[in-house]
Design an enzyme around this catalytic site. Structure first.
Site, PDB file in Angstrom:
ATOM      1  N   HIS A 395       0.894  -1.133   0.040  1.00 43.96           N
ATOM      2  CA  HIS A 395      -0.103  -0.036   0.115  1.00 43.96           C
ATOM      3  C   HIS A 395       0.952   1.415  -0.049  1.00 43.96           C
ATOM      4  CE1 HIS A 395      -3.743   1.947  -0.091  1.00 43.96           C
ATOM      5  NE2 HIS A 395      -4.075   1.410   1.146  1.00 43.96           N
ATOM      6  N   ASP A 399      -2.046   2.360  -4.837  1.00 41.10           N
ATOM      7  CA  ASP A 399      -3.039   2.914  -4.065  1.00 41.10           C
ATOM      8  C   ASP A 399      -4.031   1.863  -4.401  1.00 41.10           C
ATOM      9  OD1 ASP A 399      -1.609   5.374  -3.550  1.00 41.10           O
ATOM     10  OD2 ASP A 399      -2.265   6.289  -5.299  1.00 41.10           O
TER      11      ASP A 399
END
Length: 422
Positions: A395, A399
């Site tokens: 992450h 995204d």
């Protein structure tokens, strides 16, 4: 009498240290030159080393799991006479070079030999048994004397197929013996004690890598349900045209082909993170990792340049690299360098999984099992074949929107499989 100290040689590609995976000798044993003495683990490959001299084992460098630097003493022999001259650190004797080469080609026939020369030969010639560490372990667990197994590999080396054929031949007798034994009710006695298992070799490396990935990477998980009815119809149609069962297609090469197409639009998912330099490296080629369960633990062999392969080529290469990983014939370069990985538990795939990213990659696709379920299609209930994909992304660099969009694009291709090839 004199002492000869065998130092750990460079096992290739600038290896600076290696872990003791297995000792095949003990202090006091008499060995002959080229007898197997130990197996050393480098990265994910086990290399079997042979004795450079004939003599008596006087000292061993350590126990299983100990890490030995290149050039450090590995084993000390007591030999007759003055013994051979010391070699400089890292200069491996011919026996070691052959061990490395044979380890990489353990299950490959020698193309330079004639068919007559490739006939299986007894592996126990001169009391020496040539095989891989995993087969030695399986033989110990099964109580099999490897000297009785005929090896079909180079120099009579016992391959995985040789061992399995030998064991299979002994199964009927074992079953008959078992059937003659009187059945007893299960013991209900209170059990005591524990079994301690030292975490060494590949299992330790797996643990270290998993711990590092879980500690360093903020995983973002995304699960999507996919209707693979049309894909399964296409797969079965293509397989009906194949006579050999070994050539039949599994769902995996279709997924690989679709993933290769999809990452063209999501290059941030086909990347490595170089932590030391603080750089994201987006790869133009797709080197596809295939997480593979082996007797030694989880390995990730790599299909190089997957973007350049046809469906048949993809399927054949997936079979080749995964089989090489399982029988320990994979080369070092075939077990590293993947840019994105697929993992599958096959029939045990469950509904959802949370796969751990294969560092330094930033994305991983997990395949769950496919099952037939009633679904509403166009207002009508139909039986459809459904499968979940459980994906994980780093992450920090991918995204959530991009991860979900990539899986949605993958879903669209798999549900309309013709689009994979357009």
């Amino acid at each position: 009498m004199s002492e000869y100290v065998f130092k750990l040689p460079d096992l290739g590609e600038g290896t600076v240290e290696s872990e003791i995976a297995e000792w095949m000798v003990k202090v006091g044993d008499e060995v002959q030159e080229e007898d197997p003495i130990c197996s050393m683990l480098t990265d994910k490959a086990a290399v079997e080393l042979s004795a450079p001299v004939s003599g008596k084992v006087k000292a061993l460098a350590g126990e299983l799991g100990d890490v030995i630097p290149v050039g450090a003493p590995l084993i000390t022999f007591e030999v007759n006479g003055a013994g051979p001259a010391d070699r400089p650190a890292g200069a491996e004797p011919a026996q070691v070079r052959r061990a490395i080469e044979e380890g990489a080609a353990a299950d490959e026939p020698d193309a330079a030999k004639t068919p007559d020369e490739q006939q299986p030969t007894p592996s126990g010639v001169n009391g020496k048994v040539m095989t891989s560490p995993s087969i030695r372990r399986r033989a110990r667990e099964a109580g099999v004397d490897l000297a009785q197994v005929t090896g079909s590999g180079p120099r009579g080396r016992i391959l995985k197929s040789d061992f399995e054929e030998f064991v299979a031949g002994a199964v009927p007798a074992t079953k008959e013996a078992a059937q003659t034994q009187p059945r007893t009710r299960p013991s209900r006695e209170v059990r005591q004690g524990v079994t301690e298992i030292k975490v060494v070799g590949l299992r330790r490396k797996i643990a270290e890598r998993m711990d590092q990935a879980n500690r360093e990477v903020p995983h973002f998980a995304y699960v999507e349900e996919i209707d693979v009815t049309a894909l399964e119809d296409l797969r079965q149609h293509l397989n009906r045209q194949k006579e050999a069962a070994a050539d039949r297609l599994t769902p995996l090469p279709f997924l690989a082909m679709a993933l290769v197409r999809v990452v063209e639009d999501f290059p941030q998912c086909n990347a490595h993170y170089d932590k030391d330099r603080g750089v994201i490296i987006r790869h133009h080629a797709v080197h596809l990792g295939i997480a593979t369960q082996t007797d030694d633990g989880l390995k990730v062999p790599v299909v190089r340049n997957a973007e350049s392969r046809s469906l048949e080529e993809m399927a054949a290469e997936i079979r080749r690299v995964t089989e090489a990983a399982r029988d320990n014939s994979a080369k070092r370069e075939e077990l590293s360098g993947s840019t994105i990985t697929i993992t599958s538990l096959g029939k045990l795939g469950g509904i959802v999984s949370t796969p751990i990213i294969n560092l330094p990659e930033v994305g991983l696709i997990g395949v769950n099992k496919a099952v037939e379920r009633p679904m509403v299609v166009g207002g009508q209930v139909e039986v459809r074949r459904m499968m979940n994909l459980s994906s994980s992304f780093d992450h920090r660099f991918v995204d959530g929107y991009d991860a979900a969009s990539m899986i949605q694009a993958l879903k669209a291709m798999l549900e309309q499989p013709a689009t994979i090839f357009i």
